[in-house]
Design a protein around this motif. Sequence first.
Motif, PDB file in Angstrom:
ATOM      1  N   HIS A   7       0.844  -1.212   0.000  1.00 29.96           N
ATOM      2  CA  HIS A   7       0.000   0.000   0.000  1.00 29.96           C
ATOM      3  C   HIS A   7       0.869   1.247   0.000  1.00 29.96           C
ATOM      4  O   HIS A   7       2.040   1.202   0.378  1.00 29.96           O
ATOM      5  CB  HIS A   7      -0.908   0.015   1.249  1.00 29.96           C
ATOM      6  N   HIS A  29       0.574   5.645   1.133  1.00 31.30           N
ATOM      7  CA  HIS A  29      -0.016   6.382   2.259  1.00 31.30           C
ATOM      8  C   HIS A  29      -0.589   7.730   1.855  1.00 31.30           C
ATOM      9  O   HIS A  29      -1.451   8.246   2.537  1.00 31.30           O
ATOM     10  CB  HIS A  29       1.035   6.590   3.355  1.00 31.30           C
ATOM     11  N   HIS A  79       4.796  -0.024   0.347  1.00 33.02           N
ATOM     12  CA  HIS A  79       5.388  -1.110   1.135  1.00 33.02           C
ATOM     13  C   HIS A  79       4.277  -2.009   1.682  1.00 33.02           C
ATOM     14  O   HIS A  79       3.097  -1.680   1.620  1.00 33.02           O
ATOM     15  CB  HIS A  79       6.279  -0.570   2.261  1.00 33.02           C
TER      16      HIS A  79
HETATM   17 FE   LIG Z   1       2.249   1.533   5.677  1.00 36.25          FE
END
Ligand SMILES: [Fe+2]
Length: 192
Positions: A87, A89, A143
């Motif tokens: 994912h 952010h 990550h």
């Molecule tokens: Fe994360």
Amino acid sequence: MANPYTLEQYVADLRTITAQETDPEKITERVEPLAKKFAQAPGWMRPEYRECDAEQGFGVHLLHEEPNHDLAVFLISWLPNRGTTPHNHKTWVVVVGMEGHEQEDNYERLDDGSKPGYADLKRNGAQVMTAGYVARCYPEHIHSVWNVGKDISMSLHTYGRHINYTGRSEFDPEGKREKPYVVKVADEHARA
Ligand SMILES: [Fe+2]
């Protein structure tokens, strides 16, 4: 003994830093030592922060967010052999390892993001976070996090904005898919 570094002081410092800096690299550089200091400060940990959501695989405990969802501080607890999909952010992140062994896998995005729902990722190495380890992420960094230990792991996560309000994505590297990523947040325990 000196007074412990409290959540209120940590949040006040976050407000000062983000009022002075806009570059995620500069912000996370200044937040890093303070996040570590707060993670190691006595007095704020509660037993319920260890609770994990069995369905999700991890428990997301909100310690603070501003009324507009900026400056979100979470304690996240992870069940053994559970974790996240890859994912991003869409905000800056500082993570401090507190307990256990969390593996962070990093990914590089190969496509230009112009095709809705499509993403081509390449895994680019990994490291294992233990107590005191600090990871800094920038808005587009991708990550995944996985608890590779035998026990629950815990880490302190500080974000420029609450991760359910940034419009971020999770990825399926094999299926080459991208979709919105929202996590389940545990009931409120405390707020600064
Ligand atoms: Fe994360």
